[in-house]
Enzyme design. Sequence first.
Site, PDB file in Angstrom:
ATOM      1  N   THR A  86       0.836  -1.209   0.000  1.00 54.78           N
ATOM      2  CA  THR A  86       0.000   0.000   0.000  1.00 54.78           C
ATOM      3  C   THR A  86       0.867   1.254   0.000  1.00 54.78           C
ATOM      4  O   THR A  86       0.631   2.185  -0.777  1.00 54.78           O
ATOM      5  CB  THR A  86      -0.947  -0.012   1.224  1.00 54.78           C
ATOM      6  OG1 THR A  86      -1.768  -1.179   1.143  1.00 54.78           O
ATOM      7  CG2 THR A  86      -1.824   1.221   1.266  1.00 54.78           C
TER       8      THR A  86
ATOM      9  N   ASN B 241      -5.923  -9.958  -7.036  1.00 51.58           N
ATOM     10  CA  ASN B 241      -6.066 -10.653  -5.757  1.00 51.58           C
ATOM     11  C   ASN B 241      -7.432 -11.316  -5.590  1.00 51.58           C
ATOM     12  O   ASN B 241      -7.554 -12.351  -4.961  1.00 51.58           O
ATOM     13  CB  ASN B 241      -5.802  -9.676  -4.603  1.00 51.58           C
ATOM     14  CG  ASN B 241      -6.526  -8.361  -4.750  1.00 51.58           C
ATOM     15  OD1 ASN B 241      -6.441  -7.705  -5.790  1.00 51.58           O
ATOM     16  ND2 ASN B 241      -7.254  -7.952  -3.733  1.00 51.58           N
TER      17      ASN B 241
ATOM     18  N   GLN C 105       0.644  -9.951  -5.761  1.00 53.19           N
ATOM     19  CA  GLN C 105       0.172 -11.338  -5.771  1.00 53.19           C
ATOM     20  C   GLN C 105       1.053 -12.268  -6.602  1.00 53.19           C
ATOM     21  O   GLN C 105       0.839 -13.479  -6.576  1.00 53.19           O
ATOM     22  CB  GLN C 105      -1.282 -11.412  -6.290  1.00 53.19           C
ATOM     23  CG  GLN C 105      -2.314 -10.886  -5.313  1.00 53.19           C
ATOM     24  CD  GLN C 105      -2.468 -11.747  -4.054  1.00 53.19           C
ATOM     25  OE1 GLN C 105      -2.003 -12.876  -3.970  1.00 53.19           O
ATOM     26  NE2 GLN C 105      -3.133 -11.191  -3.061  1.00 53.19           N
TER      27      GLN C 105
ATOM     28  N   SER D  88       5.043  -6.947  -1.482  1.00 52.58           N
ATOM     29  CA  SER D  88       4.889  -6.963  -0.036  1.00 52.58           C
ATOM     30  C   SER D  88       5.387  -8.262   0.586  1.00 52.58           C
ATOM     31  O   SER D  88       5.236  -9.339   0.001  1.00 52.58           O
ATOM     32  CB  SER D  88       3.394  -6.787   0.267  1.00 52.58           C
ATOM     33  OG  SER D  88       3.182  -6.662   1.645  1.00 52.58           O
TER      34      SER D  88
ATOM     35  N   HIS E 202       4.280  -9.873   3.417  1.00 53.16           N
ATOM     36  CA  HIS E 202       3.354 -10.818   4.067  1.00 53.16           C
ATOM     37  C   HIS E 202       2.520 -11.639   3.097  1.00 53.16           C
ATOM     38  O   HIS E 202       1.801 -12.547   3.515  1.00 53.16           O
ATOM     39  CB  HIS E 202       2.454 -10.083   5.064  1.00 53.16           C
ATOM     40  CG  HIS E 202       1.337  -9.278   4.474  1.00 53.16           C
ATOM     41  ND1 HIS E 202       0.057  -9.775   4.391  1.00 53.16           N
ATOM     42  CD2 HIS E 202       1.301  -8.035   3.961  1.00 53.16           C
ATOM     43  CE1 HIS E 202      -0.722  -8.846   3.853  1.00 53.16           C
ATOM     44  NE2 HIS E 202       0.005  -7.783   3.580  1.00 53.16           N
TER      45      HIS E 202
ATOM     46  N   THR F  17      13.728   5.530  10.234  1.00 47.65           N
ATOM     47  CA  THR F  17      14.601   4.424  10.609  1.00 47.65           C
ATOM     48  C   THR F  17      14.088   3.140   9.971  1.00 47.65           C
ATOM     49  O   THR F  17      12.891   2.855  10.006  1.00 47.65           O
ATOM     50  CB  THR F  17      14.624   4.284  12.148  1.00 47.65           C
ATOM     51  OG1 THR F  17      15.112   5.513  12.675  1.00 47.65           O
ATOM     52  CG2 THR F  17      15.513   3.135  12.602  1.00 47.65           C
TER      53      THR F  17
ATOM     54  N   CYS G 276     -10.749  -7.436   1.555  1.00 49.05           N
ATOM     55  CA  CYS G 276     -10.936  -5.996   1.763  1.00 49.05           C
ATOM     56  C   CYS G 276     -12.404  -5.638   1.724  1.00 49.05           C
ATOM     57  O   CYS G 276     -12.889  -4.861   2.530  1.00 49.05           O
ATOM     58  CB  CYS G 276     -10.213  -5.196   0.691  1.00 49.05           C
ATOM     59  SG  CYS G 276      -8.533  -5.737   0.449  1.00 49.05           S
TER      60      CYS G 276
END
Length: 387
Positions: A76, A153, A181, A201, A203, A242, A328
């Site tokens: 995102t 997705n 995906q 991403s 995860h 950071t 979602c």
Amino acid sequence: MGSQRFVYADYLATTPVDKRVLAEMLPYFSEKFGNSSSSTHLYGNQALSAVEKARREVARIIGARTREIIFTSGATESIDLALNGVAEYAESGHIVTCVTEHEAVLQTCEDLQRRGFLVTFLPVDCNGCINLSELDEVINSQTIMVSLMAANNEVGTFHPVSEIGEICSKYGVLFHCDATQVIGKAGLDVRECNIDLLSFSGHKMYGPKGIGALYVRSGKPRVRLKARTLGGGQERGLRAGTLNVPGIVGFGAACNLAGDLWASESSKLFDLRVSLWSQIKSALPKAELNGLEVNRLPGHLSFFVPGLDAVQVVAELPDIALSFGAACSSNSDSPSHVLTAMGRNIDDIGSTLRIGLGRFSTEDEVNYIAERICALAINFGMKEIEN
Ligand SMILES: *Cc1c(COP(=O)(O)O)cnc(C)c1O
């Protein structure tokens, strides 16, 4: 009755952190806790070398150069940096995307539209495919960027990324690809596909949550982006703050592992999904696939059984993690924008289930899922659909 079993079949929403990935991350929470920007001592240097090793691993899986990887908090944020970063640098212009993109792309494009940018939302056919000649036609002299995903997705449909890249490079328009995906499930090379910006991403590929990357092509013509976060100048000044060192280490390890595993894993998942679908189809002949049988993510199944209430199925199967429509859209009452764009009516959307198989799915689990769903559907008084 044996002990309660639980089956996870929602790998498209998220994946568990692979234990091999977790093992690599753990030291970076406590013993090796340094800030990768603190280059004056061992702790900082230890963190920095771990980050740079991970950056090489993340770059390698998409065929990028190490310095082309910007770490973010997830897809995102990568999408936000890509779309807003390019648009704000250009100050005005036209953007092309598609109605079935992830909400992160859609809402960002709608926001850009409110801020004066012109946006074309390409339609899709009943299988979720775009028309390439339509893409070719809508690009004009004002177009600054095309943003199209690698695979959807919700329905698993692949877009023809390399053909899209060819069209974009023909017109000298930037190509951003949301490949969240696809990375770790299929081979994708940013150079071969003429991709200028790519979001993905951790995860969704057995890495941790809260870490992602934006690939920004180096070389000429330069991809110009305006930074979204200002501060310490990290990530080539494009993403201050950071660095999430344990997350980055985990993301690198996940990419490394996926690079080794994806080919055999994808063929296993393809077989499991074909078996699942044929079991469902033979028990419930009226069941229909959303999207195509081929040209879809290997572990992805989205289908509907006319008359079946998907919300009720999910409620009746608390021991099986699956989703209706999209994870979602289950937060909202509105029907899936993807299925709507593919021409599905409200009843069929309400009957749609999405099953995502992944690294730890087994044949036994697939048989159990098929058995439970089919028994439920028949129990719900669905016998008439067999005729
Ligand atoms: C999950 C997903 C995203 C969002 O990723 P996060 O890392 O959770 O922000 C974006 N696009 C697609 C296609 C996705 O599947």
